[in-house]
Write an enzyme that holds these catalytic residues in place. Structure first.
Site, mmCIF file in Angstrom:
data_model
loop_
_atom_site.group_PDB
_atom_site.id
_atom_site.type_symbol
_atom_site.label_atom_id
_atom_site.label_comp_id
_atom_site.label_asym_id
_atom_site.label_seq_id
_atom_site.Cartn_x
_atom_site.Cartn_y
_atom_site.Cartn_z
ATOM 1 N N HIS A 63 0.738 -1.125 -0.090
ATOM 2 C CA HIS A 63 -0.090 0.011 -0.174
ATOM 3 C C HIS A 63 0.762 1.126 -0.067
ATOM 4 O O HIS A 63 1.912 1.349 0.572
ATOM 5 C CB HIS A 63 -0.940 0.056 1.209
ATOM 6 C CG HIS A 63 -0.545 0.222 2.503
ATOM 7 N ND1 HIS A 63 -0.196 1.401 3.117
ATOM 8 C CD2 HIS A 63 -0.239 -0.851 3.493
ATOM 9 C CE1 HIS A 63 -0.163 1.250 4.454
ATOM 10 N NE2 HIS A 63 0.360 -0.196 4.449
ATOM 11 N N ASP B 238 5.568 2.123 7.610
ATOM 12 C CA ASP B 238 4.242 1.856 7.134
ATOM 13 C C ASP B 238 3.719 2.816 6.127
ATOM 14 O O ASP B 238 3.032 3.736 6.568
ATOM 15 C CB ASP B 238 3.251 1.716 8.220
ATOM 16 C CG ASP B 238 2.000 1.056 8.064
ATOM 17 O OD1 ASP B 238 1.825 0.664 6.665
ATOM 18 O OD2 ASP B 238 1.118 0.978 9.072
ATOM 19 N N GLU C 288 -5.565 1.450 1.895
ATOM 20 C CA GLU C 288 -5.325 0.498 2.869
ATOM 21 C C GLU C 288 -5.586 0.609 4.178
ATOM 22 O O GLU C 288 -6.341 -0.055 4.738
ATOM 23 C CB GLU C 288 -3.910 -0.236 2.604
ATOM 24 C CG GLU C 288 -3.590 -1.448 3.445
ATOM 25 C CD GLU C 288 -3.119 -1.484 4.788
ATOM 26 O OE1 GLU C 288 -2.970 -2.534 5.524
ATOM 27 O OE2 GLU C 288 -2.882 -0.307 5.510
ATOM 28 N N ASP D 24 17.069 -3.090 3.305
ATOM 29 C CA ASP D 24 18.013 -3.652 2.338
ATOM 30 C C ASP D 24 17.757 -5.222 2.126
ATOM 31 O O ASP D 24 17.609 -5.811 0.908
ATOM 32 C CB ASP D 24 19.600 -3.384 2.762
ATOM 33 C CG ASP D 24 20.479 -4.015 1.494
ATOM 34 O OD1 ASP D 24 20.116 -4.147 0.509
ATOM 35 O OD2 ASP D 24 21.696 -3.758 1.682
HETATM 36 N N1 DPN Z 1 -1.719 -3.728 7.747
HETATM 37 C C1 DPN Z 1 -0.501 -2.738 8.357
HETATM 38 C C2 DPN Z 1 -1.110 -1.314 8.479
HETATM 39 O O1 DPN Z 1 -0.773 -0.857 7.467
HETATM 40 O O2 DPN Z 1 -1.401 -0.877 9.535
HETATM 41 C C3 DPN Z 1 -0.002 -3.713 9.682
HETATM 42 C C4 DPN Z 1 0.466 -4.953 9.250
HETATM 43 C C5 DPN Z 1 1.035 -5.306 8.243
HETATM 44 C C6 DPN Z 1 -0.027 -5.871 10.383
HETATM 45 C C7 DPN Z 1 1.350 -6.664 7.971
HETATM 46 C C8 DPN Z 1 0.281 -7.164 10.004
HETATM 47 C C9 DPN Z 1 1.139 -7.599 8.878
HETATM 48 ZN ZN ZN Z 2 0.743 -0.938 6.515
HETATM 49 CA CA CA Z 3 20.949 -5.701 -1.058
#
Ligand code: DPN
Ligand code: ZN
Ligand code: CA
Length: 322
Positions: free
Chosen positions: A125, A137, A171, A307
């Site tokens: 996302h 994130d 997302e 990385d």
């Molecule tokens: N879905 C994620 C977020 O964007 O907050 C958190 C997450 C990612 C949790 C992958 C578990 C595994």
């Molecule tokens: Zn996420």
């Molecule tokens: Ca590398």
């Protein structure tokens, strides 16, 4: 013959790595030497190149009220940055618009060629929460995918399967973009998708190395799990499987019966002492203390994990589209 040679090289490297890095507790998972990275089918992605994309995403958030959230200008600016780089590299890109709590977009990027009846997809996302710039994130997955895509172009990869990348919108509001994409495809098109591999949070500052579990997932997911697990094992990086359920953008694909997989370096959960012993970092602290907060900046990234996991994306793209 070729395979056997590769396996010999592989076990030698694994052994050397095990000796060199041992199991000393508190040791960081090693960055790959060029020789180690070469044992993978995919190329060695320079971590610094992925970090350069993160710096751009940070600057975009800074210039747009501090975030890249759905419905905010920083989201579209970040997506346009990714799209611009892909267009210049020769991808066929498309913005898929949807409306839910305002207007959102998915960015779909096709690499011309390959068998259109067997489409292999890789995505993550592109939106963040409104609290901050969303660099781990999911700037991390977005940037790793982008750098791998640019490397596909640089090396003019000619995969047997058709290769498609996706950067999802909304997302954080409930997997809206990826769900929209899957539901917008007729069954005949869904049938052509051979698999979807998801990258959501791959540079957590106190990282773990989690591979999505194939348990209870569509048939074929086990192959993706094995490929990813083997990738890290060959580099002597221990992994755990994780049952992330419906928490990210693979969910809509899994619901449609498409094989899924992914890699994850951890979010709000606490790292155990066993995990710190094998991965380094700090036991008793979250994998990402800045998860969904204002401090999820470029300083909230473990460069080695970013990385290593970007190299895993490359290996997955090269291996699973072959
Ligand atoms: N879905 C994620 C977020 O964007 O907050 C958190 C997450 C990612 C949790 C992958 C578990 C595994
Ligand atoms: Zn996420
Ligand atoms: Ca590398």
């Amino acid at each position: 013959m070729k395979l056997r040679l590769a396996l010999v090289t592989l076990s030698t490297v694994a052994l050397t790595a095990a000796i060199a890095y041992g199991t000393a507790s508190g040791a960081q998972a090693p960055a790959l030497s060029p020789a180690q990275a070469q044992i993978a089918a995919g190329p060695d992605i320079p971590g610094a190149d992925v970090q350069a994309h993160l710096a751009q995403l940070q600057a975009i958030a800074d210039a747009n009220g501090g975030n890249r959230a759905h419905g905010e200008p920083g989201f579209r600016a970040g997506l346009d940055y990714i799209k611009g780089a892909l267009d210049a590299a020769g991808f066929t890109t498309q913005l898929q618009e949807f409306s839910a709590f305002g207007t959102g977009w998915n960015l779909i990027a096709d690499w011309p060629g390959g068998d259109e009846n067997q489409v292999m997809m890789f995505g993550g996302h592109a939106d963040g929460v409104s609290a901050g710039p969303g660099i781990n994130d999911n700037g991390s997955g977005s940037a790793g995918l982008l750098e791998v895509a640019l490397t596909v172009a640089e090396q003019t990869l000619q995969p047997a399967k058709h290769l498609r990348f996706a950067w999802w919108g909304a997302e954080e509001l409930g997997l809206i973009g990826s769900t929209h994409y899957v539901s917008s495809l007729p069954q005949t098109e869904l049938d052509k998708i051979a698999g979807y591999v998801n990258f959501d949070m791959i540079g957590s500052p106190n990282p773990g190395y989690f591979v999505y579990s194939s348990e209870g997932q569509p048939e074929g997911s086990a192959n993706i799990e094995k490929m990813l697990t083997d990738h890290y094992a060959a580099l002597s990086i221990p992994t755990e499987t994780t049952n992330i359920g419906g928490r990210s953008d693979h969910a809509a694909f899994a619901d449609a019966g498409i094989p899924i997989g992914g890699v994850f370096s951890g979010a709000e959960q606490t790292k155990s002492s066993e995990q710190a012993a094998k991965w380094g970092g700090t036991a008793g602290e979250a994998f990402d203390e800045c998860y969904h907060s204002s401090c999820d900046t470029v300083d909230n990234i473990d460069a080695t994990a970013l990385d290593n996991n970007s190299d895993a994306i490359a290996d997955a793209v090269w291996t699973l589209t072959a």
